[in-house]
Write a protein that holds these residues in place. Structure first.
Motif, PDB file in Angstrom:
ATOM      1  N   VAL A 142      14.914 -18.332  -1.281  1.00  0.00           N
ATOM      2  CA  VAL A 142      13.680 -19.118  -1.236  1.00  0.00           C
ATOM      3  C   VAL A 142      13.120 -19.177   0.178  1.00  0.00           C
ATOM      4  O   VAL A 142      11.914 -19.348   0.375  1.00  0.00           O
ATOM      5  CB  VAL A 142      13.948 -20.530  -1.796  1.00  0.00           C
ATOM      6  CG1 VAL A 142      12.747 -21.446  -1.603  1.00  0.00           C
ATOM      7  CG2 VAL A 142      14.303 -20.443  -3.278  1.00  0.00           C
ATOM      8  N   GLY A 143      13.996 -19.040   1.167  1.00  0.00           N
ATOM      9  CA  GLY A 143      13.538 -19.065   2.548  1.00  0.00           C
ATOM     10  C   GLY A 143      13.553 -20.427   3.192  1.00  0.00           C
ATOM     11  O   GLY A 143      12.708 -20.721   4.052  1.00  0.00           O
ATOM     12  N   VAL A 144      14.504 -21.279   2.769  1.00  0.00           N
ATOM     13  CA  VAL A 144      14.649 -22.607   3.369  1.00  0.00           C
ATOM     14  C   VAL A 144      16.115 -22.852   3.678  1.00  0.00           C
ATOM     15  O   VAL A 144      16.989 -22.076   3.283  1.00  0.00           O
ATOM     16  CB  VAL A 144      14.123 -23.712   2.422  1.00  0.00           C
ATOM     17  CG1 VAL A 144      12.641 -23.524   2.131  1.00  0.00           C
ATOM     18  CG2 VAL A 144      14.919 -23.748   1.123  1.00  0.00           C
ATOM     19  N   ARG A 145      16.384 -23.945   4.358  1.00  0.00           N
ATOM     20  CA  ARG A 145      17.757 -24.312   4.635  1.00  0.00           C
ATOM     21  C   ARG A 145      18.362 -25.013   3.427  1.00  0.00           C
ATOM     22  O   ARG A 145      17.651 -25.574   2.595  1.00  0.00           O
ATOM     23  CB  ARG A 145      17.828 -25.228   5.853  1.00  0.00           C
ATOM     24  CG  ARG A 145      17.380 -24.581   7.152  1.00  0.00           C
ATOM     25  CD  ARG A 145      17.482 -25.560   8.298  1.00  0.00           C
ATOM     26  NE  ARG A 145      17.085 -24.956   9.562  1.00  0.00           N
ATOM     27  CZ  ARG A 145      17.085 -25.598  10.733  1.00  0.00           C
ATOM     28  NH1 ARG A 145      17.447 -26.870  10.783  1.00  0.00           N
ATOM     29  NH2 ARG A 145      16.712 -24.968  11.832  1.00  0.00           N
ATOM     30  N   THR A 146      19.693 -24.998   3.357  1.00  0.00           N
ATOM     31  CA  THR A 146      20.371 -25.693   2.254  1.00  0.00           C
ATOM     32  C   THR A 146      20.088 -27.194   2.308  1.00  0.00           C
ATOM     33  O   THR A 146      20.004 -27.856   1.276  1.00  0.00           O
ATOM     34  CB  THR A 146      21.887 -25.451   2.305  1.00  0.00           C
ATOM     35  OG1 THR A 146      22.384 -25.856   3.600  1.00  0.00           O
ATOM     36  CG2 THR A 146      22.223 -23.983   2.079  1.00  0.00           C
ATOM     37  N   SER A 147      19.930 -27.725   3.521  1.00  0.00           N
ATOM     38  CA  SER A 147      19.626 -29.157   3.655  1.00  0.00           C
ATOM     39  C   SER A 147      18.288 -29.493   3.002  1.00  0.00           C
ATOM     40  O   SER A 147      18.097 -30.596   2.476  1.00  0.00           O
ATOM     41  CB  SER A 147      19.608 -29.558   5.129  1.00  0.00           C
ATOM     42  OG  SER A 147      18.628 -28.818   5.847  1.00  0.00           O
ATOM     43  N   GLN A 148      17.350 -28.538   3.034  1.00  0.00           N
ATOM     44  CA  GLN A 148      16.045 -28.761   2.410  1.00  0.00           C
ATOM     45  C   GLN A 148      16.182 -28.836   0.899  1.00  0.00           C
ATOM     46  O   GLN A 148      15.563 -29.674   0.243  1.00  0.00           O
ATOM     47  CB  GLN A 148      15.081 -27.636   2.784  1.00  0.00           C
ATOM     48  CG  GLN A 148      13.637 -27.927   2.433  1.00  0.00           C
ATOM     49  CD  GLN A 148      13.050 -29.058   3.251  1.00  0.00           C
ATOM     50  OE1 GLN A 148      12.973 -28.993   4.463  1.00  0.00           O
ATOM     51  NE2 GLN A 148      12.662 -30.129   2.579  1.00  0.00           N
TER      52      GLN A 148
ATOM     53  N   GLY B  10      23.684 -21.812  -1.230  1.00  0.00           N
ATOM     54  CA  GLY B  10      23.417 -20.937  -0.093  1.00  0.00           C
ATOM     55  C   GLY B  10      22.615 -19.715  -0.475  1.00  0.00           C
ATOM     56  O   GLY B  10      21.701 -19.296   0.250  1.00  0.00           O
ATOM     57  N   VAL B  11      22.932 -19.134  -1.638  1.00  0.00           N
ATOM     58  CA  VAL B  11      22.219 -17.955  -2.109  1.00  0.00           C
ATOM     59  C   VAL B  11      20.769 -18.311  -2.428  1.00  0.00           C
ATOM     60  O   VAL B  11      19.833 -17.585  -2.081  1.00  0.00           O
ATOM     61  CB  VAL B  11      22.920 -17.370  -3.348  1.00  0.00           C
ATOM     62  CG1 VAL B  11      22.121 -16.201  -3.913  1.00  0.00           C
ATOM     63  CG2 VAL B  11      24.344 -16.940  -3.003  1.00  0.00           C
ATOM     64  N   VAL B  12      20.580 -19.442  -3.088  1.00  0.00           N
ATOM     65  CA  VAL B  12      19.224 -19.870  -3.454  1.00  0.00           C
ATOM     66  C   VAL B  12      18.401 -20.158  -2.203  1.00  0.00           C
ATOM     67  O   VAL B  12      17.236 -19.767  -2.102  1.00  0.00           O
ATOM     68  CB  VAL B  12      19.283 -21.103  -4.369  1.00  0.00           C
ATOM     69  CG1 VAL B  12      17.873 -21.623  -4.661  1.00  0.00           C
ATOM     70  CG2 VAL B  12      20.000 -20.776  -5.670  1.00  0.00           C
ATOM     71  N   ALA B  13      18.990 -20.848  -1.241  1.00  0.00           N
ATOM     72  CA  ALA B  13      18.271 -21.177  -0.007  1.00  0.00           C
ATOM     73  C   ALA B  13      17.815 -19.914   0.711  1.00  0.00           C
ATOM     74  O   ALA B  13      16.680 -19.835   1.193  1.00  0.00           O
ATOM     75  CB  ALA B  13      19.171 -22.016   0.897  1.00  0.00           C
TER      76      ALA B  13
ATOM     77  N   ARG C  52      13.954 -20.930 -10.186  1.00  0.00           N
ATOM     78  CA  ARG C  52      12.486 -20.809 -10.206  1.00  0.00           C
ATOM     79  C   ARG C  52      11.835 -22.097  -9.718  1.00  0.00           C
ATOM     80  O   ARG C  52      10.810 -22.068  -9.020  1.00  0.00           O
ATOM     81  CB  ARG C  52      12.005 -20.470 -11.613  1.00  0.00           C
ATOM     82  CG  ARG C  52      12.376 -19.080 -12.081  1.00  0.00           C
ATOM     83  CD  ARG C  52      11.646 -18.724 -13.374  1.00  0.00           C
ATOM     84  NE  ARG C  52      12.081 -17.438 -13.884  1.00  0.00           N
ATOM     85  CZ  ARG C  52      11.617 -16.266 -13.449  1.00  0.00           C
ATOM     86  NH1 ARG C  52      10.731 -16.244 -12.461  1.00  0.00           N
ATOM     87  NH2 ARG C  52      12.052 -15.137 -13.977  1.00  0.00           N
ATOM     88  N   ALA C  53      12.409 -23.246 -10.095  1.00  0.00           N
ATOM     89  CA  ALA C  53      11.862 -24.523  -9.629  1.00  0.00           C
ATOM     90  C   ALA C  53      11.913 -24.608  -8.110  1.00  0.00           C
ATOM     91  O   ALA C  53      10.970 -25.095  -7.468  1.00  0.00           O
ATOM     92  CB  ALA C  53      12.637 -25.681 -10.256  1.00  0.00           C
ATOM     93  N   ALA C  54      13.008 -24.129  -7.509  1.00  0.00           N
ATOM     94  CA  ALA C  54      13.121 -24.128  -6.050  1.00  0.00           C
ATOM     95  C   ALA C  54      12.039 -23.252  -5.429  1.00  0.00           C
ATOM     96  O   ALA C  54      11.456 -23.598  -4.381  1.00  0.00           O
ATOM     97  CB  ALA C  54      14.514 -23.647  -5.635  1.00  0.00           C
ATOM     98  N   GLN C  55      11.733 -22.126  -6.064  1.00  0.00           N
ATOM     99  CA  GLN C  55      10.667 -21.259  -5.570  1.00  0.00           C
ATOM    100  C   GLN C  55       9.311 -21.964  -5.621  1.00  0.00           C
ATOM    101  O   GLN C  55       8.499 -21.869  -4.695  1.00  0.00           O
ATOM    102  CB  GLN C  55      10.622 -19.972  -6.394  1.00  0.00           C
ATOM    103  CG  GLN C  55      11.799 -19.035  -6.170  1.00  0.00           C
ATOM    104  CD  GLN C  55      11.727 -17.806  -7.053  1.00  0.00           C
ATOM    105  OE1 GLN C  55      11.071 -17.821  -8.094  1.00  0.00           O
ATOM    106  NE2 GLN C  55      12.393 -16.737  -6.642  1.00  0.00           N
ATOM    107  N   VAL C  56       9.079 -22.667  -6.709  1.00  0.00           N
ATOM    108  CA  VAL C  56       7.805 -23.381  -6.872  1.00  0.00           C
ATOM    109  C   VAL C  56       7.659 -24.456  -5.800  1.00  0.00           C
ATOM    110  O   VAL C  56       6.599 -24.590  -5.168  1.00  0.00           O
ATOM    111  CB  VAL C  56       7.712 -23.997  -8.282  1.00  0.00           C
ATOM    112  CG1 VAL C  56       6.518 -24.956  -8.370  1.00  0.00           C
ATOM    113  CG2 VAL C  56       7.582 -22.907  -9.332  1.00  0.00           C
ATOM    114  N   VAL C  57       8.727 -25.228  -5.591  1.00  0.00           N
ATOM    115  CA  VAL C  57       8.667 -26.289  -4.589  1.00  0.00           C
ATOM    116  C   VAL C  57       8.400 -25.700  -3.200  1.00  0.00           C
ATOM    117  O   VAL C  57       7.543 -26.196  -2.458  1.00  0.00           O
ATOM    118  CB  VAL C  57       9.976 -27.102  -4.577  1.00  0.00           C
ATOM    119  CG1 VAL C  57       9.922 -28.157  -3.470  1.00  0.00           C
ATOM    120  CG2 VAL C  57      10.196 -27.779  -5.924  1.00  0.00           C
ATOM    121  N   ALA C  58       9.137 -24.653  -2.865  1.00  0.00           N
ATOM    122  CA  ALA C  58       8.966 -24.041  -1.545  1.00  0.00           C
ATOM    123  C   ALA C  58       7.542 -23.520  -1.369  1.00  0.00           C
ATOM    124  O   ALA C  58       6.919 -23.704  -0.314  1.00  0.00           O
ATOM    125  CB  ALA C  58       9.979 -22.915  -1.363  1.00  0.00           C
TER     126      ALA C  58
END
Length: 263
Positions: free
Chosen positions: A156-162, A150-153, A191-197
């Motif tokens: 990063v600015g996306v939903r947890t489902s994403q 939840g914190v990462v989502a 950081r990987a989540a940031q890159v993907v987003a």
């Protein structure tokens, strides 16, 4: 020749009389050992090349010995030059088609080989472009401790489902917290989540995003990623030149053996 009720014309090499013949009239005959010596290979390798279609059919003497000509020596040299750029599998496919008299099939296989390099070159450019997009973007703050999904989502600015979907695709690799089973993202996965987003917002497809993440995970440093991509690009240039030289050798070979008007 009739194929499927329709007449189909196949070309035959100039002056070539087939497996029972000995090549062109008055042409020099070569022994098997001499053909092998011309390329610095074993006689068994020559037999293998002949069986694979890399060489044209060889005639036989009345006593049963194979008869080789200068065309076999030429084909052997062409095969080895082509293999340097196209690889042996593609070379066998092309030359076997040539020696069967199926020039369109040979050219199609050759074109496919060059197209592979074009796709690889485009992919390197796309990965490099995606990577530069990542580097040029302002770095978001990443905590120095693990965080739940939840914190990462939210960061990063996306939903947890994403995030879960990206994990299913193999883009993210969070670990599970002992006892609770909650997803936990360490600094690298954050950081990987940031890159993907970032790249998804830029419209990059998942295969390119995967390539960027693989590079970052394998090298760990942006400058190494740039260096690795530059090295691959230079290697591609070298392979492209080798492939071009192999195709040029084939072109010369066809000019010598294919009747005018069919190439």
């Amino acid at each position: 020749m009739q194929v499927g009720g329709k007449s189909q014309t196949t070309w035959q090499p100039l002056g070539w009389t087939g497996a029972s013949g000995g090549g062109r009239v008055g042409e020099r005959r070569w022994r098997l050992v001499d053909v092998a010596a011309s390329a610095g290979i074993s006689t068994q390798q020559v037999r293998n090349y002949l069986a694979d279609g890399l060489l044209p059919p060889a005639g036989r003497t009345p006593s049963g010995y194979r008869m080789f000509t200068e065309r076999h020596v030429r084909a052997l040299a062409v095969a080895r030059r082509m293999a340097e750029g196209h690889g042996w599998a593609r070379t066998r496919e092309v030359l076997a088609a040539v020696h069967r008299g199926e020039l369109p099939a040979a050219l199609a296989a050759l074109d496919a080989g060059h197209a592979e390099l074009d796709r690889e070159r485009a992919e390197i450019a796309r990965v490099l472009g995606a990577f530069e997009t990542v580097l040029d973007s302002p770095a978001a703050a990443v905590p120095r401790r693990d965080a739940r999904i939840g914190v990462v989502a939210a960061q990063v600015g996306v939903r947890t489902s994403q995030l879960r979907l990206w994990e299913q695709r193999g883009l993210l690799r969070p670990h599970r917290q002992r006892g609770t089973g909650y997803r936990v993202y360490d600094v690298a996965e954050w950081r990987a989540a940031q890159v993907v987003a970032l790249l998804r917002r830029g419209g990059y497809p998942f295969d390119i995003i995967t390539a960027v993440l693989d590079e970052l995970r394998s090298t760990g440093r942006p400058d190494r990623v740039r260096a690795e991509l530059a090295r691959r690009e230079q290697d591609l240039h070298a392979r492209s030149l080798r492939r071009l030289r192999g195709s040029a050798a084939l072109s010369d070979y066809l000019a010598e053996t294919v009747p005018a008007g069919t190439h």
